[in-house]
Design a protein around this motif. Structure first.
Motif, PDB file in Angstrom:
ATOM      1  N   ILE A 123      20.774  12.107  13.612  1.00  0.00           N
ATOM      2  CA  ILE A 123      21.731  10.990  13.499  1.00  0.00           C
ATOM      3  C   ILE A 123      21.714  10.793  11.831  1.00  0.00           C
ATOM      4  O   ILE A 123      20.957  10.973  11.243  1.00  0.00           O
ATOM      5  N   ALA A 124      22.973  10.065  11.554  1.00  0.00           N
ATOM      6  CA  ALA A 124      23.494   9.826  10.381  1.00  0.00           C
ATOM      7  C   ALA A 124      23.128  10.993   9.486  1.00  0.00           C
ATOM      8  O   ALA A 124      22.591  11.064   8.423  1.00  0.00           O
TER       9      ALA A 124
ATOM     10  N   SER B  78      25.125   9.559  19.243  1.00  0.00           N
ATOM     11  CA  SER B  78      25.931   8.395  18.890  1.00  0.00           C
ATOM     12  C   SER B  78      25.415   6.966  19.114  1.00  0.00           C
ATOM     13  O   SER B  78      25.454   6.139  18.507  1.00  0.00           O
TER      14      SER B  78
ATOM     15  N   GLY C 123      22.312   6.644  17.072  1.00  0.00           N
ATOM     16  CA  GLY C 123      22.851   6.341  15.889  1.00  0.00           C
ATOM     17  C   GLY C 123      23.338   4.837  15.540  1.00  0.00           C
ATOM     18  O   GLY C 123      22.983   4.461  14.574  1.00  0.00           O
ATOM     19  N   GLU C 124      24.280   4.332  16.309  1.00  0.00           N
ATOM     20  CA  GLU C 124      24.616   2.819  16.540  1.00  0.00           C
ATOM     21  C   GLU C 124      23.500   2.177  16.321  1.00  0.00           C
ATOM     22  O   GLU C 124      23.218   1.074  15.687  1.00  0.00           O
TER      23      GLU C 124
ATOM     24  N   ASP D  77      20.366   2.625  15.574  1.00  0.00           N
ATOM     25  CA  ASP D  77      19.423   2.824  14.451  1.00  0.00           C
ATOM     26  C   ASP D  77      20.163   2.132  13.222  1.00  0.00           C
ATOM     27  O   ASP D  77      19.522   1.485  12.446  1.00  0.00           O
ATOM     28  N   SER D  78      21.489   2.047  13.070  1.00  0.00           N
ATOM     29  CA  SER D  78      22.346   1.293  11.961  1.00  0.00           C
ATOM     30  C   SER D  78      22.212  -0.314  12.030  1.00  0.00           C
ATOM     31  O   SER D  78      22.357  -0.721  11.106  1.00  0.00           O
TER      32      SER D  78
END
Length: 80
Positions: free
Chosen positions: A11-12, A41, A44-45, A47-48
């Motif tokens: 991720i990222a 994905s 990752g969303e 996580d952000s």
């Protein structure tokens, strides 16, 4: 509930490992499939946008929000 399962994801642009119970992994796969995107994905969303919350907890809250019919969980910060 079953024991924790550790999975590695990219991720990222970096590799990370996340430990969740198998039912949460199943739920994340269902959510990602419903949204027609890879699980990385979705992770990752989350996580952000997780703030100070650890990633495993943020993912559990995302699953809970999905099944409660909410677009995303409210931001939660750990207590001091």
């Amino acid at each position: 509930m079953s024991g924790l399962r550790k999975r590695s994801l990219a991720i990222a642009g970096h590799r990370t490992s996340v430990s969740l119970e198998e039912p949460f992994w199943d739920a994340l796969k269902e959510i990602a499939a419903a949204e027609k995107r890879p699980i990385a994905s979705l992770v990752g969303e989350v996580d952000s946008g997780r703030g100070e919350l650890n990633l495993s907890s943020a993912l559990r809250l995302r699953v809970l929000a999905h099944y409660r019919g909410r677009p995303e969980p409210a931001k939660v910060t750990p207590a001091d």
